[in-house]
Design an enzyme around this catalytic site. Structure first.
Site, PDB file in Angstrom:
ATOM      1  N   ASP A  32      16.264  29.190  -3.476  1.00  0.00           N
ATOM      2  CA  ASP A  32      15.961  28.374  -2.311  1.00  0.00           C
ATOM      3  C   ASP A  32      16.261  26.922  -2.676  1.00  0.00           C
ATOM      4  O   ASP A  32      16.372  26.578  -3.854  1.00  0.00           O
ATOM      5  CB  ASP A  32      14.488  28.518  -1.907  1.00  0.00           C
ATOM      6  CG  ASP A  32      14.219  28.134  -0.462  1.00  0.00           C
ATOM      7  OD1 ASP A  32      14.007  29.030   0.358  1.00  0.00           O
ATOM      8  OD2 ASP A  32      14.247  26.923  -0.149  1.00  0.00           O
ATOM      9  N   ASP A  54      21.361  25.427  -3.441  1.00  0.00           N
ATOM     10  CA  ASP A  54      21.850  25.336  -2.061  1.00  0.00           C
ATOM     11  C   ASP A  54      22.926  26.393  -1.894  1.00  0.00           C
ATOM     12  O   ASP A  54      23.943  26.368  -2.602  1.00  0.00           O
ATOM     13  CB  ASP A  54      22.408  23.926  -1.823  1.00  0.00           C
ATOM     14  CG  ASP A  54      22.902  23.706  -0.401  1.00  0.00           C
ATOM     15  OD1 ASP A  54      23.109  24.694   0.324  1.00  0.00           O
ATOM     16  OD2 ASP A  54      23.110  22.537  -0.034  1.00  0.00           O
ATOM     17  N   VAL A  55      22.738  27.325  -0.967  1.00  0.00           N
ATOM     18  CA  VAL A  55      23.690  28.436  -0.840  1.00  0.00           C
ATOM     19  C   VAL A  55      25.065  27.979  -0.365  1.00  0.00           C
ATOM     20  O   VAL A  55      26.035  28.747  -0.465  1.00  0.00           O
ATOM     21  CB  VAL A  55      23.163  29.535   0.106  1.00  0.00           C
ATOM     22  CG1 VAL A  55      21.949  30.225  -0.500  1.00  0.00           C
ATOM     23  CG2 VAL A  55      22.863  28.988   1.490  1.00  0.00           C
ATOM     24  N   TYR A 147      23.211  29.392  16.528  1.00  0.00           N
ATOM     25  CA  TYR A 147      22.486  30.376  15.721  1.00  0.00           C
ATOM     26  C   TYR A 147      22.933  31.787  16.108  1.00  0.00           C
ATOM     27  O   TYR A 147      23.200  32.628  15.245  1.00  0.00           O
ATOM     28  CB  TYR A 147      20.983  30.219  15.935  1.00  0.00           C
ATOM     29  CG  TYR A 147      20.146  31.214  15.170  1.00  0.00           C
ATOM     30  CD1 TYR A 147      19.850  31.019  13.826  1.00  0.00           C
ATOM     31  CD2 TYR A 147      19.642  32.361  15.794  1.00  0.00           C
ATOM     32  CE1 TYR A 147      19.087  31.934  13.118  1.00  0.00           C
ATOM     33  CE2 TYR A 147      18.883  33.278  15.097  1.00  0.00           C
ATOM     34  CZ  TYR A 147      18.603  33.062  13.761  1.00  0.00           C
ATOM     35  OH  TYR A 147      17.844  33.976  13.057  1.00  0.00           O
ATOM     36  N   LYS A 151      24.829  34.758  13.848  1.00  0.00           N
ATOM     37  CA  LYS A 151      24.343  36.118  13.656  1.00  0.00           C
ATOM     38  C   LYS A 151      25.355  37.165  14.124  1.00  0.00           C
ATOM     39  O   LYS A 151      25.365  38.292  13.627  1.00  0.00           O
ATOM     40  CB  LYS A 151      22.992  36.301  14.344  1.00  0.00           C
ATOM     41  CG  LYS A 151      21.896  35.426  13.725  1.00  0.00           C
ATOM     42  CD  LYS A 151      21.792  35.617  12.213  1.00  0.00           C
ATOM     43  CE  LYS A 151      20.736  34.740  11.588  1.00  0.00           C
ATOM     44  NZ  LYS A 151      20.611  34.928  10.116  1.00  0.00           N
ATOM     45  N   VAL A 180      10.329  35.917  15.180  1.00  0.00           N
ATOM     46  CA  VAL A 180       9.364  36.186  14.128  1.00  0.00           C
ATOM     47  C   VAL A 180       8.532  34.924  13.909  1.00  0.00           C
ATOM     48  O   VAL A 180       9.065  33.812  13.889  1.00  0.00           O
ATOM     49  CB  VAL A 180      10.063  36.582  12.808  1.00  0.00           C
ATOM     50  CG1 VAL A 180       9.031  36.911  11.733  1.00  0.00           C
ATOM     51  CG2 VAL A 180      11.004  37.765  13.029  1.00  0.00           C
TER      52      VAL A 180
END
Length: 254
Positions: A32, A54-55, A147, A151, A180
């Site tokens: 993370d 950082d991805v 977003y 996805k 969620v």
């Protein structure tokens, strides 16, 4: 001992998944950008490995994968791509840089992590990738357009890699929950009509349990919650105009 590496592990779904798999005897790796939160979670989970990364930084991701898998004889049983960001609002009122950031983290970050994990997954019998998808990957969702687009990309990548990586014995699947209750949702300043009408009925722990089930099943897509399962399967059979009409009603403002 099977191992799992989780991106976006510092809070919400990632953290609950780490707790669940750790409690069931898995070796857990945590990635993370929030170093302090990671350290706190790793302190809670005895023996958990972590590194702040950082991805979207491909080299940092590569080094992180190498560091974790070196502790496990170069093997990786399960990669859970959970890192992601979200912004609710009218498309034109959200800055272009924010739209780009959503795609950068949710799509490019996932691509880079999965690419870096391939050699370790290939070396592991029964290896698997689980991607954090969304109900918004079923039909484009207003007030979360970028977003939703991210996805759809996750869904397409999941389907393609699950077929392509069969020859390596690697399964690839995704989770598709509706809203969620996580900090990412709770901290939004805009409430989409879709959220107001559907409500937020899932908690992070519910999704962690879905990850656990996915790790033991052959599904490519795993819709989460009975209401969305009904929408998902009816959506596979319904004409496109009906799906559009339902989404139009759910997202109607006023």
């Amino acid at each position: 001992m099977p191992n799992i590496l989780i991106t976006g592990a510092a809070s919400g779904i990632g953290a609950e998944t780490a707790r669940l798999f750790h409690s069931r005897g898995w070796a857990v790796g945590l990635l993370d950008v929030d170093r302090d939160a990671l350290a706190g979670l790793a302190g809670e989970l005895d023996g958990a490995w972590y590194v702040a990364v950082d991805v979207t930084d491909a080299e940092a991701v590569r080094q992180a994968l190498a560091g974790f898998c070196a502790r496990h004889d170069g093997r990786l049983r399960l990669l859970f791509n959970c890192a992601g960001v979200l912004r609710f609002g009218h498309f034109e009122e959200i800055g272009l840089d924010e739209h780009a950031r959503i795609l950068d983290i949710n799509v490019r970050g996932l691509l880079q992590t999965t690419h870096a994990a391939f050699a370790y997954l290939k070396a592991t019998p029964g290896a698997q990738v689980i991607n954090m998808g969304s109900a918004s990957g079923l039909y484009g969702t207003p007030h979360m357009a970028s977003y939703s687009a991210s996805k759809f990309a996750v869904r397409g990548l999941t389907e393609a890699l699950d077929l392509e990586w069969r020859r390596h014995g690697i399964r690839v699947g995704d989770l598709m929950p509706p809203f969620v209750r996580t900090p990412m949702v709770d901290n939004q300043r805009f409430e989409p009509p879709t959220l107001r009408r559907l409500g937020v009925r899932l908690k992070a722990g519910d999704i962690a349990e879905a990850v656990w089930r996915q790790a033991r099943g052959p599904a490519v897509h795993r819709p989460v919650s009975w209401s969305f399962k009904l929408m998902y399967w009816s959506g596979q059979l319904s004409p496109s105009w009906l799906n559009r009409a339902v989404m139009g009603w759910l997202s109607r403002e006023g």
